[in-house]
Design a protein around this motif. Structure first.
Motif: not given
Length: 200
Positions: A36-40
């Protein structure tokens, strides 16, 4: 432009002087990773896929991916289901173009535990997509898919439109079994898999 250059190069590399093992009748299962690009977090889990060619130029297919990850007191679960059909154009025995519309459901579940209780929430997203895939064989054992497409994600209050590309490399180590690596890159997420396929 890059996709066009890759297609040209692969058309020159592949040769029609052999019997291609490109097959659309199979079931497969394997390791799946969601980025997920917006999550670590990068949830991991299981991927399943089914494909059946019902006529020379028509196929049905479905895919299910279940991934999860736990960090501290939080549990994340992601489910992805896709179903669609495809139209096949045979350029040669070892070169096939596939055009496939599909429908999908993406479900996210989040659970946070704390002293004395827990909170849980879930979100559903609907996906509509269209993909164009170029299947070609290098030889009897090795074939590849290069594709691009468009996907519309519909959330509760908004929608999002994204282009994507995907690749898949198949190694046919026997008549019935294939090992493959697959990668699909959408704007906000990426699916990567290592799979064993049974050809029927």
């Amino acid at each position: 432009m890059k996709i066009r250059a890759i297609l040209l190069a692969t058309s020159l590399i592949s040769s029609p002087a052999f019997a291609s093992n490109i097959n659309f009748d199979y079931v497969e299962a394997g390791y799946a990773k969601l980025t997920l690009d917006d999550s670590e977090i990068s949830p991991k889990g299981l991927g399943l896929k089914l494909s059946k060619q019902v006529e020379e130029n028509f196929l049905l297919k479905a895919r299910y991916i279940q991934t999860s990850e736990s960090i501290s007191n939080a549990d994340y679960d992601y489910g992805q289901f896709y179903a669609g059909f495809g139209f096949l154009t045979h350029l040669d025995e070892d070169k096939i173009i596939e055009i496939s519309p599909y429908y999908g459901k993406l479900k996210t579940e989040y659970k946070y535990s704390y002293r004395g209780g827990s909170d849980k929430s879930s979100y559903d997203t609907t996906a509509y997509g269209l993909e164009a895939n170029y299947h070609f064989a290098f030889n009897e054992a090795l074939d590849m898919l290069i594709g691009a497409g468009y996907e519309r994600l519909e959330f509760d209050s908004e929608s999002e439109n994204n282009a994507f590309y995907q690749i898949q490399l198949n190694y046919n180590f026997s008549e019935k079994f294939t090992f493959n690596f697959s990668h699909k890159n959408v704007k906000d997420y990426k699916n990567t898999g290592l799979n064993i396929r049974y050809n029927f």
